[in-house]
Design a protein around this motif. Structure first.
Motif, PDB file in Angstrom:
ATOM      1  N   ILE A  20     138.219  70.021  80.612  1.00  0.00           N
ATOM      2  CA  ILE A  20     136.987  70.486  81.256  1.00  0.00           C
ATOM      3  C   ILE A  20     136.111  69.329  81.723  1.00  0.00           C
ATOM      4  O   ILE A  20     135.031  69.546  82.256  1.00  0.00           O
ATOM      5  N   GLY A  21     136.591  68.106  81.525  1.00  0.00           N
ATOM      6  CA  GLY A  21     135.831  66.950  81.975  1.00  0.00           C
ATOM      7  C   GLY A  21     136.227  65.702  81.221  1.00  0.00           C
ATOM      8  O   GLY A  21     137.173  65.716  80.425  1.00  0.00           O
ATOM      9  N   VAL A  22     135.518  64.625  81.488  1.00  0.00           N
ATOM     10  CA  VAL A  22     135.714  63.361  80.774  1.00  0.00           C
ATOM     11  C   VAL A  22     134.335  62.826  80.401  1.00  0.00           C
ATOM     12  O   VAL A  22     133.326  63.209  81.009  1.00  0.00           O
ATOM     13  N   ALA A  23     134.321  61.961  79.409  1.00  0.00           N
ATOM     14  CA  ALA A  23     133.066  61.331  78.986  1.00  0.00           C
ATOM     15  C   ALA A  23     133.389  59.984  78.359  1.00  0.00           C
ATOM     16  O   ALA A  23     134.490  59.789  77.834  1.00  0.00           O
ATOM     17  N   PRO A  24     132.429  59.056  78.389  1.00  0.00           N
ATOM     18  CA  PRO A  24     132.646  57.783  77.696  1.00  0.00           C
ATOM     19  C   PRO A  24     132.827  58.031  76.197  1.00  0.00           C
ATOM     20  O   PRO A  24     132.078  58.798  75.585  1.00  0.00           O
ATOM     21  N   LYS A  25     133.842  57.390  75.622  1.00  0.00           N
ATOM     22  CA  LYS A  25     134.120  57.552  74.193  1.00  0.00           C
ATOM     23  C   LYS A  25     132.886  57.255  73.359  1.00  0.00           C
ATOM     24  O   LYS A  25     132.587  57.968  72.389  1.00  0.00           O
ATOM     25  N   ALA A  26     132.149  56.226  73.718  1.00  0.00           N
ATOM     26  CA  ALA A  26     130.980  55.822  72.933  1.00  0.00           C
ATOM     27  C   ALA A  26     129.898  56.896  72.908  1.00  0.00           C
ATOM     28  O   ALA A  26     129.081  56.922  71.987  1.00  0.00           O
ATOM     29  N   SER A  27     129.904  57.788  73.889  1.00  0.00           N
ATOM     30  CA  SER A  27     128.840  58.793  73.960  1.00  0.00           C
ATOM     31  C   SER A  27     129.210  60.114  73.302  1.00  0.00           C
ATOM     32  O   SER A  27     128.340  60.950  73.086  1.00  0.00           O
ATOM     33  N   VAL A  28     130.476  60.337  72.987  1.00  0.00           N
ATOM     34  CA  VAL A  28     130.860  61.661  72.486  1.00  0.00           C
ATOM     35  C   VAL A  28     130.846  61.766  70.964  1.00  0.00           C
ATOM     36  O   VAL A  28     130.751  62.862  70.430  1.00  0.00           O
ATOM     37  N   HIS A  29     130.986  60.675  70.254  1.00  0.00           N
ATOM     38  CA  HIS A  29     131.051  60.740  68.799  1.00  0.00           C
ATOM     39  C   HIS A  29     129.651  60.651  68.197  1.00  0.00           C
ATOM     40  O   HIS A  29     129.021  59.600  68.224  1.00  0.00           O
ATOM     41  N   GLY A  30     129.188  61.772  67.672  1.00  0.00           N
ATOM     42  CA  GLY A  30     127.872  61.842  67.069  1.00  0.00           C
ATOM     43  C   GLY A  30     127.794  63.068  66.187  1.00  0.00           C
ATOM     44  O   GLY A  30     128.801  63.560  65.680  1.00  0.00           O
ATOM     45  N   ALA A  31     126.606  63.595  66.036  1.00  0.00           N
ATOM     46  CA  ALA A  31     126.420  64.770  65.189  1.00  0.00           C
ATOM     47  C   ALA A  31     126.958  66.042  65.831  1.00  0.00           C
ATOM     48  O   ALA A  31     127.280  67.010  65.138  1.00  0.00           O
ATOM     49  N   HIS A  32     127.057  66.045  67.156  1.00  0.00           N
ATOM     50  CA  HIS A  32     127.508  67.240  67.882  1.00  0.00           C
ATOM     51  C   HIS A  32     128.653  66.878  68.824  1.00  0.00           C
ATOM     52  O   HIS A  32     128.599  67.119  70.022  1.00  0.00           O
ATOM     53  N   THR A  33     129.702  66.304  68.271  1.00  0.00           N
ATOM     54  CA  THR A  33     130.841  65.831  69.051  1.00  0.00           C
ATOM     55  C   THR A  33     131.545  67.002  69.735  1.00  0.00           C
ATOM     56  O   THR A  33     131.932  67.962  69.070  1.00  0.00           O
ATOM     57  N   PRO A  34     131.743  66.923  71.056  1.00  0.00           N
ATOM     58  CA  PRO A  34     132.488  67.979  71.732  1.00  0.00           C
ATOM     59  C   PRO A  34     133.987  67.861  71.434  1.00  0.00           C
ATOM     60  O   PRO A  34     134.485  66.784  71.091  1.00  0.00           O
ATOM     61  N   LEU A  35     134.683  68.972  71.550  1.00  0.00           N
ATOM     62  CA  LEU A  35     136.134  68.965  71.374  1.00  0.00           C
ATOM     63  C   LEU A  35     136.754  68.056  72.429  1.00  0.00           C
ATOM     64  O   LEU A  35     136.419  68.147  73.617  1.00  0.00           O
ATOM     65  N   HIS A  36     137.641  67.161  71.984  1.00  0.00           N
ATOM     66  CA  HIS A  36     138.277  66.253  72.931  1.00  0.00           C
ATOM     67  C   HIS A  36     139.708  65.949  72.492  1.00  0.00           C
ATOM     68  O   HIS A  36     140.135  66.307  71.407  1.00  0.00           O
ATOM     69  N   LEU A  37     140.437  65.311  73.382  1.00  0.00           N
ATOM     70  CA  LEU A  37     141.858  65.044  73.208  1.00  0.00           C
ATOM     71  C   LEU A  37     142.072  63.734  72.461  1.00  0.00           C
ATOM     72  O   LEU A  37     141.420  62.729  72.744  1.00  0.00           O
TER      73      LEU A  37
END
Length: 194
Positions: A20-37
């Motif tokens: 459904i999209g892409v995002a910088p790895k550094a921005s996705v890992h936090g308290a509300h991490t989206p599902l990713h591959l």
């Protein structure tokens, strides 16, 4: 969105594994991490020993935790086996052969110090014929263990990553000898890897 060449991107997923999209790895890992591959790989030497690694102490996610041989995120458009080979080379200085898919739909959620991992994470096994040369920014330590010894240690409560513990439970159901584990159908991979 255009990212600098050195910025690592991850593939964002819907609950059914569609991209459904892409995002910088550094921005996705936090308290509300989206599902990713992601992926996990278990690498064995010619004697059948498993390579375990301890994550670097200053990693943003799960620092200092012992885990399976190598983990990572396929880049957008990158083949799964190519991602495993890339990370094994980058993190451990290893060339991997004989990669096989064994758990095509493994998924997990884990949390440590307020950082959440939430991944669809196919699991592969492969072979290495050399000693690791860890990149200290990625891997703090490495050790070789016989598979039955490792499984016993995990059952006895060895401190290990959440995902590795769950994977070992599933891998152990495939049989006691990793070389005999059935190769999974690639058609069962998340659609984002099709």
């Amino acid at each position: 969105m255009t990212a600098p060449a050195e910025e690592e991107l991850v593939v964002l997923l819907s609950e059914d594994g569609q991209r459904i999209g892409v995002a910088p790895k550094a921005s996705v890992h936090g308290a509300h991490t989206p599902l990713h591959l992601a992926f996990s790989a278990y690498l064995f030497d010619g004697q059948g020993r498993l390579l375990l690694t301890r994550r670097a102490l200053d990693k943003a996610t799960f620092p200092g935790v012992w885990t399976n041989s190598v983990c990572g995120h396929p880049a957008p458009g990158e083949r799964l086996v190519d991602a495993v080979r890339r990370r094994a080379a980058d993190e451990l200085g290893l060339r991997v052969t004989g990669l096989r898919l064994v758990l095509p739909r493994f998924a997990y959620r884990a949390e440590m110090d307020g950082i959440v991992e939430r991944e669809l994470c196919p699991v592969l096994v492969g072979r290495v014929d050399e000693q690791p040369r860890p990149d200290p920014t990625e891997v703090a330590a490495a050790e070789w263990l016989e598979w039955p010894t490792f499984v016993r240690q995990v059952r006895d409560g060895r401190a290990i990553s959440v995902w590795c513990r769950q994977q070992v439970e599933q891998l152990d159901r495939l049989g006691p000898r990793p070389e005999d584990w059935p190769t999974a159908d690639v058609g069962l991979l998340p659609p984002a890897l099709a």
